[in-house]
Design a protein around this motif. Structure first.
Motif, PDB file in Angstrom:
ATOM      1  N   GLN A 178       1.254  -0.982  -0.074  1.00 24.89           N
ATOM      2  CA  GLN A 178      -0.332  -0.371   0.184  1.00 24.89           C
ATOM      3  C   GLN A 178       0.723   1.256  -0.044  1.00 24.89           C
ATOM      4  N   PRO A 179       0.422   2.072  -0.503  1.00 18.86           N
ATOM      5  CA  PRO A 179       1.703   3.901  -0.846  1.00 18.86           C
ATOM      6  C   PRO A 179       1.154   4.143   0.471  1.00 18.86           C
ATOM      7  N   PRO A 180       2.220   4.487   0.982  1.00 19.94           N
ATOM      8  CA  PRO A 180       3.250   4.993   2.570  1.00 19.94           C
ATOM      9  C   PRO A 180       2.754   6.527   2.550  1.00 19.94           C
ATOM     10  N   VAL A 181       0.827   6.482   2.554  1.00 23.99           N
ATOM     11  CA  VAL A 181       0.336   7.741   3.026  1.00 23.99           C
ATOM     12  C   VAL A 181       0.098   8.138   4.039  1.00 23.99           C
ATOM     13  N   SER A 182      -0.244   9.142   4.471  1.00 29.90           N
ATOM     14  CA  SER A 182      -0.711   9.883   5.645  1.00 29.90           C
ATOM     15  C   SER A 182      -1.463  11.069   5.594  1.00 29.90           C
ATOM     16  N   PRO A 183      -2.669  11.022   6.690  1.00 28.60           N
ATOM     17  CA  PRO A 183      -3.289  12.829   6.051  1.00 28.60           C
ATOM     18  C   PRO A 183      -2.395  13.533   7.619  1.00 28.60           C
ATOM     19  N   VAL A 184      -2.389  14.814   6.582  1.00 26.05           N
ATOM     20  CA  VAL A 184      -1.626  15.912   7.126  1.00 26.05           C
ATOM     21  C   VAL A 184      -2.847  16.857   7.475  1.00 26.05           C
ATOM     22  N   ARG A 185      -3.073  17.064   8.452  1.00 19.79           N
ATOM     23  CA  ARG A 185      -4.562  18.093   9.241  1.00 19.79           C
ATOM     24  C   ARG A 185      -4.063  19.750   8.460  1.00 19.79           C
ATOM     25  N   GLY A 186      -4.902  20.611   7.380  1.00 16.62           N
ATOM     26  CA  GLY A 186      -4.583  21.969   7.359  1.00 16.62           C
ATOM     27  C   GLY A 186      -5.944  22.670   7.415  1.00 16.62           C
ATOM     28  N   GLN A 187      -5.844  23.177   8.600  1.00 17.30           N
ATOM     29  CA  GLN A 187      -6.939  24.290   9.407  1.00 17.30           C
ATOM     30  C   GLN A 187      -6.963  26.077   8.307  1.00 17.30           C
ATOM     31  N   MET A 188      -8.025  26.231   8.258  1.00 15.67           N
ATOM     32  CA  MET A 188      -8.351  27.196   7.309  1.00 15.67           C
ATOM     33  C   MET A 188      -9.539  28.234   8.273  1.00 15.67           C
ATOM     34  N   ILE A 189      -9.233  29.873   7.455  1.00 15.18           N
ATOM     35  CA  ILE A 189     -10.376  30.355   8.173  1.00 15.18           C
ATOM     36  C   ILE A 189     -10.440  31.344   7.023  1.00 15.18           C
ATOM     37  N   ALA A 190     -12.244  31.561   6.976  1.00 18.82           N
ATOM     38  CA  ALA A 190     -12.022  33.056   5.882  1.00 18.82           C
ATOM     39  C   ALA A 190     -13.335  34.140   6.493  1.00 18.82           C
ATOM     40  N   ILE A 191     -12.659  35.103   6.206  1.00 20.26           N
ATOM     41  CA  ILE A 191     -12.987  36.124   7.042  1.00 20.26           C
ATOM     42  C   ILE A 191     -13.538  37.297   5.979  1.00 20.26           C
ATOM     43  N   GLU A 192     -15.208  38.233   5.986  1.00 22.99           N
ATOM     44  CA  GLU A 192     -15.598  38.449   4.957  1.00 22.99           C
ATOM     45  C   GLU A 192     -14.919  40.381   5.177  1.00 22.99           C
ATOM     46  N   THR A 193     -14.521  40.652   3.493  1.00 25.80           N
ATOM     47  CA  THR A 193     -14.289  42.390   3.544  1.00 25.80           C
ATOM     48  C   THR A 193     -14.824  43.205   2.639  1.00 25.80           C
ATOM     49  N   PRO A 194     -15.691  43.876   3.024  1.00 25.40           N
ATOM     50  CA  PRO A 194     -16.236  44.332   2.582  1.00 25.40           C
ATOM     51  C   PRO A 194     -15.988  45.074   1.071  1.00 25.40           C
ATOM     52  N   GLN A 195     -14.396  45.340   1.097  1.00 22.33           N
ATOM     53  CA  GLN A 195     -13.646  46.013   0.078  1.00 22.33           C
ATOM     54  C   GLN A 195     -12.712  45.110  -0.042  1.00 22.33           C
ATOM     55  N   PRO A 196     -12.006  44.646  -1.507  1.00 25.48           N
ATOM     56  CA  PRO A 196     -10.980  44.290  -1.411  1.00 25.48           C
ATOM     57  C   PRO A 196      -9.980  44.744   0.062  1.00 25.48           C
ATOM     58  N   VAL A 197      -8.615  43.990   0.024  1.00 24.46           N
ATOM     59  CA  VAL A 197      -7.800  44.198   1.377  1.00 24.46           C
ATOM     60  C   VAL A 197      -6.850  44.076   0.499  1.00 24.46           C
ATOM     61  N   LEU A 198      -6.118  42.868  -0.035  1.00 28.12           N
ATOM     62  CA  LEU A 198      -5.415  42.670  -1.373  1.00 28.12           C
ATOM     63  C   LEU A 198      -5.202  42.285  -2.830  1.00 28.12           C
ATOM     64  N   ARG A 199      -4.198  42.545  -3.336  1.00 27.98           N
ATOM     65  CA  ARG A 199      -4.528  41.793  -4.914  1.00 27.98           C
ATOM     66  C   ARG A 199      -3.488  41.296  -4.551  1.00 27.98           C
ATOM     67  N   HIS A 200      -2.383  40.646  -4.089  1.00 26.76           N
ATOM     68  CA  HIS A 200      -1.494  39.930  -4.427  1.00 26.76           C
ATOM     69  C   HIS A 200      -2.086  38.723  -2.966  1.00 26.76           C
ATOM     70  N   VAL A 201      -1.593  37.524  -3.217  1.00 24.44           N
ATOM     71  CA  VAL A 201      -1.009  36.553  -2.698  1.00 24.44           C
ATOM     72  C   VAL A 201      -0.309  37.019  -1.199  1.00 24.44           C
ATOM     73  N   VAL A 202      -0.615  36.726  -0.407  1.00 25.88           N
ATOM     74  CA  VAL A 202       1.198  37.075   0.763  1.00 25.88           C
ATOM     75  C   VAL A 202       0.880  36.251   1.214  1.00 25.88           C
ATOM     76  N   TYR A 203       2.554  35.874   1.639  1.00 25.58           N
ATOM     77  CA  TYR A 203       2.551  34.736   3.024  1.00 25.58           C
ATOM     78  C   TYR A 203       3.985  35.233   3.708  1.00 25.58           C
ATOM     79  N   SER A 204       3.902  35.167   4.661  1.00 25.37           N
ATOM     80  CA  SER A 204       4.562  35.696   5.692  1.00 25.37           C
ATOM     81  C   SER A 204       5.778  33.994   6.384  1.00 25.37           C
ATOM     82  N   SER A 205       6.160  33.971   7.548  1.00 25.52           N
ATOM     83  CA  SER A 205       6.513  32.582   8.055  1.00 25.52           C
ATOM     84  C   SER A 205       5.271  31.450   9.003  1.00 25.52           C
ATOM     85  N   SER A 206       4.687  32.496   9.591  1.00 26.93           N
ATOM     86  CA  SER A 206       3.755  32.670  10.020  1.00 26.93           C
ATOM     87  C   SER A 206       1.628  31.560   9.499  1.00 26.93           C
TER      88      SER A 206
END
Length: 372
Positions: A225-253
């Motif tokens: 069997q393939p040695p595959v295991s699940p890794v959980r990734g939690q996500m959040i969505a917030i509502e922005t009445p107007q755009p707050v970003l154009r780019h995808v933005v990364y930090s180390s966090s």
């Protein structure tokens, strides 16, 4: 089900974005395809993702995996147009680029090294001062020291992409069997010839295991069997009445992904907790702290929802692609954090492998047999 409807040229186990991509390409080549999905199409990691196409932002060095990721990224412009024309679905392929921010000495060291080696490799990467970063994204924190901009790292709406690939595959004759978990392979004379579900036995000349985090739960005997295991990734969505970003933005966090519908996605944790998709206070709290470090004014916006997905993970963090030790069985899984990015090239390479027995890109580094 009649005998005829129980047979196909190819059975694909898994109706996530990878299985749908493979089905779409095979159906284009007029092969008969059955996709078996245990729950619903795109219901796991495919729907939980953020849709980032960021090979440069996440790469630490040049290697065959980066080459694969870059090749897949290059397929997105034509794929977006193809799917819009064929299915009427706009997958929201956005090309504003990606910013990676430095807040600490460690961030600066990491980004400086990334800038040097990517520049030397001829990849497009721009170094921006804090002032230049805030000129293009005015809501960024005054604590940003400087940033890298990756103009060729983009984003896509992963939910719409999965829907478009499924619709395109169905439109060309693929059949999707929903709510039918694959329990075991059917093996005859040392070759995979089909799949069993609780309801029926399905037959095919080729079987593809594209079951994501559940790839290792299918009885593949006598193949390992393939040695595959699940890794959980939690996500959040917030509502922005107007755009707050154009780019995808990364930090180390964390990372922030602006969506056309006004949501801002915040992701993502990486947790080895088995098949547990609970959203936790600790996980969401850490993401919110990271988001506020990037844009302090987000504390005034409305919280919309939070969720978690399970990414398929292999021990070496690389995808598992290619022919298994068992003739007739092909593996396409363990895409981990790069499932959306690698969707186009995985569909293309696995379809080529089934049709011609060879691929334009060598798959030895990603072979299912590397763990033996």
């Amino acid at each position: 089900m009649s005998d005829t409807r129980s047979k196909a040229d190819v059975i694909i186990v898994g109706g996530g974005i990878i299985g749908c991509s493979i089905a779409y390409r095979l159906a284009q080549e007029k092969l008969s395809v059955i996709v078996i999905e245990r729950d619903r199409v795109g219901g796991e990691a495919s729907g939980a993702a953020a849709g980032i196409l960021g090979p440069q932002a996440e790469a630490d060095s040049p290697d065959p995996f980066l080459d694969l990721c870059l090749a897949s990224r290059s397929l997105y412009p034509s794929l977006a147009e193809e799917l819009r024309s064929e299915t009427g679905i706009d997958i929201e392929y956005l090309t504003d680029g990606l910013l990676y921010l430095a807040f600490t000495d460690e961030d600066e060291h990491e980004l400086e090294a990334r800038y040097r080696w990517q520049s030397s490799c001829g990849l497009r990467v721009e170094r921006l001062s804090a002032r230049e970063a805030r000129e293009i994204e005015p809501r960024l924190s005054p604590e940003v020291r400087w940033a890298l901009r990756f103009p060729d790292d983009h984003q896509v709406n992963n939910v719409k992409l999965t829907a478009a690939l499924a619709r395109g595959a169905i439109g060309r004759g693929a059949r999707f069997l929903i709510g039918r978990p694959a329990t075991k392979l059917v093996v005859e004379n040392g070759r995979a010839v089909g799949v069993e579900t609780p309801e029926e036995r399905l037959s095919a000349a080729q079987v593809v295991n594209a079951a994501g985090s559940w790839s290792g739960q299918i009885d593949c005997s006598p193949a390992p069997q393939p040695p595959v295991s699940p890794v959980r990734g939690q996500m959040i969505a917030i509502e922005t009445p107007q755009p707050v970003l154009r780019h995808v933005v990364y930090s180390s966090s964390c990372y922030l992904v602006p969506r056309i519908d006004g949501r801002l996605l915040i992701g993502s944790t990486m947790e080895h907790v088995g098949y547990n998709k609970k959203v936790t206070v600790e996980g969401i709290g850490g993401l919110l702290r990271g988001a506020l470090e990037i844009i302090p004014s987000l504390n005034s916006y409305a919280f919309k929802e939070a969720w978690a997905g399970l990414r398929p993970y292999a021990p070496d963090k690389l995808p598992i692609l290619g022919e298994s030790q068992l003739p007739g069985l092909i593996i396409a899984t363990a895409h981990f954090r790069n499932g959306i990015l690698l969707t186009p090239i995985t569909g293309q390479l696995i379809a080529d492998l089934i049709i011609s027995g060879k691929t334009s890109t060598p798959l030895e580094r990603f072979s299912p047999n590397r763990f033996q």
